[in-house]
Scaffold this active site. Sequence first.
Site, short mmCIF file in Angstrom:
data_model
loop_
_atom_site.label_atom_id
_atom_site.label_comp_id
_atom_site.label_asym_id
_atom_site.label_seq_id
_atom_site.Cartn_x
_atom_site.Cartn_y
_atom_site.Cartn_z
N ASN A 1 -43.88 44.35 50.27
CA ASN A 1 -43.38 45.49 49.52
C ASN A 1 -43.91 45.45 48.09
O ASN A 1 -43.63 44.49 47.37
CB ASN A 1 -41.84 45.51 49.49
CG ASN A 1 -41.28 46.79 48.92
OD1 ASN A 1 -41.89 47.84 49.02
ND2 ASN A 1 -40.10 46.70 48.33
N HIS B 1 -41.78 32.97 52.78
CA HIS B 1 -40.58 32.99 53.61
C HIS B 1 -40.72 31.93 54.70
O HIS B 1 -41.82 31.41 54.95
CB HIS B 1 -40.41 34.36 54.27
CG HIS B 1 -40.10 35.47 53.31
ND1 HIS B 1 -38.89 35.62 52.70
CD2 HIS B 1 -40.88 36.49 52.86
CE1 HIS B 1 -38.91 36.69 51.92
NE2 HIS B 1 -40.11 37.23 52.00
N ASN C 1 -35.60 36.74 41.44
CA ASN C 1 -34.75 36.90 42.63
C ASN C 1 -34.48 35.54 43.26
O ASN C 1 -34.94 35.20 44.34
CB ASN C 1 -35.33 37.91 43.62
CG ASN C 1 -36.80 37.70 43.91
OD1 ASN C 1 -37.47 36.90 43.27
ND2 ASN C 1 -37.30 38.44 44.89
N ARG D 1 -38.67 30.75 44.59
CA ARG D 1 -37.52 30.69 45.49
C ARG D 1 -36.41 29.71 45.09
O ARG D 1 -35.33 29.76 45.67
CB ARG D 1 -37.96 30.36 46.92
CG ARG D 1 -38.97 31.33 47.52
CD ARG D 1 -38.51 32.75 47.52
NE ARG D 1 -39.35 33.64 48.33
CZ ARG D 1 -39.31 34.96 48.26
NH1 ARG D 1 -38.48 35.55 47.40
NH2 ARG D 1 -40.09 35.70 49.01
N ASP E 1 -37.44 42.48 39.61
CA ASP E 1 -38.38 42.54 40.73
C ASP E 1 -37.67 42.36 42.07
O ASP E 1 -36.83 41.48 42.24
CB ASP E 1 -39.46 41.48 40.61
CG ASP E 1 -40.51 41.65 41.68
OD1 ASP E 1 -41.12 42.73 41.75
OD2 ASP E 1 -40.70 40.72 42.47
N HIS F 1 -46.89 36.90 38.63
CA HIS F 1 -45.94 37.44 39.61
C HIS F 1 -45.87 36.52 40.83
O HIS F 1 -46.59 36.70 41.81
CB HIS F 1 -46.37 38.84 40.03
CG HIS F 1 -45.33 39.61 40.77
ND1 HIS F 1 -45.10 40.95 40.55
CD2 HIS F 1 -44.45 39.24 41.73
CE1 HIS F 1 -44.13 41.37 41.34
NE2 HIS F 1 -43.72 40.34 42.08
N ASP G 1 -48.24 38.23 43.76
CA ASP G 1 -46.93 38.51 44.36
C ASP G 1 -46.67 37.51 45.50
O ASP G 1 -46.19 37.87 46.58
CB ASP G 1 -46.82 39.95 44.86
CG ASP G 1 -45.38 40.36 45.15
OD1 ASP G 1 -44.46 39.57 44.88
OD2 ASP G 1 -45.16 41.49 45.68
#
Length: 424
Positions: free
Chosen positions: A276, A307, A93, A63, A151, A59, A303
Amino acid sequence: MSLLIKNALILKGSSFEKTDIFIDGSAVAGVGSFHCVSADSVFDFKNKFLVVPGFVDVHVHLRQPGFSYKETIKSGTMAAASAGYTAVCSMPNVQPVPDCKANLKVQTDIIKKDAVIDVFPYASITLGRRGAGECVDFAALKDSVIAFSDDGNGVQPGEVMQQAMKECASLGAIIAAHCEVDELLHGGYIHDGEYCKAHGHRGISSESEWREVERDCRLAEQTGCRFHVCHISTKESVEIIRRAKKRGVNVTCETAPHYLTLTDADLKENGAFKMNPPLRSEADRQALIEGVIDETIDIIATDHAPHSLAEKSKGLKGSAMGISGIETAFGVLYSALVKTGVITLRRLIDMMSTAPRKIFGIAGGAVETGAIADFAVLDLQREWTVHSKDFISMGQSTPFENKRLCGKNVMTIKRGQVIYDERV
């Protein structure tokens, strides 16, 4: 090329065994004592370093394509390699969403060019990863991806998830679900607990997670689908999955290092503590630990969700959700769970390497003759302090900033080649 590692430590049962490891090409040619073997490279570990199967993170968010200002496949896999990972599974994503073969190819072309370890991409469950609407063509994508996941979004309509599970069951494919009920979020962004109430924040209820875990376990039971639950964080989720396993449901799950070591009592008005699912209560953390001990929880994944600094500098309310977790994972878990006697080192290695390989069908997972030479080399005595400015990942947001840890990966070997070396 050949590599001889002298005086290494390996795990045999619950104890350490001193041995040599001879690697010829991409595989282990022998484990034992080698005195007259000629090799292109020879390393003497001096009975100091432990060799384990390379870690696998099922997981991660790399990006790219679409958001390379946060992370790239090159920087993300280099960060993973430095932490002992020889394979990662990349979440969908990205942009374009890997919901068809053409869109997936945009990502896999970059992987082939830039990845320093194995990257196994997910495809989305729904077109556009919308969590609703039309499902992807599972049959067309199955052989090109590790599994299917939306996800970041929970699949909201039960009938859509049921259809997805039916089709994946017929194909032998895995659904890996982010379980979250949108209508129960109410604009929340941290756990709906004591800190939330005391500081005037909006909370995310535990029910928003476990309600969909409950639904999806039921659908997996009905359809026979191989179902994997992503990043569980609540005591209710643990119990729902425990009961489902006892009923024979083909369900597995993961949690992350931060859910096992932090709670909402550790929150600060800092975006580095926002992810999250959110950090939950101490009761939830204890339930997760019990789930690790009794093997309800199969895998620890990070996870890893990098960012930009700007996106993470707006406090708990305004910052983007997600932290960079891959470079701290082993040190955090070894320090908090193994050195304190909560779990054994064998159990930790199983959750970080053996179990993810077995569940997701990824080759490797042993230090033995004939095995693929994908290894992490661990210095269990190394003490170090987390400084995010030193991360290889482009994401530098971590709730473990300035944390003193013990245990570190110091070398990574991928198919017999040393791709990272930080021995002292």
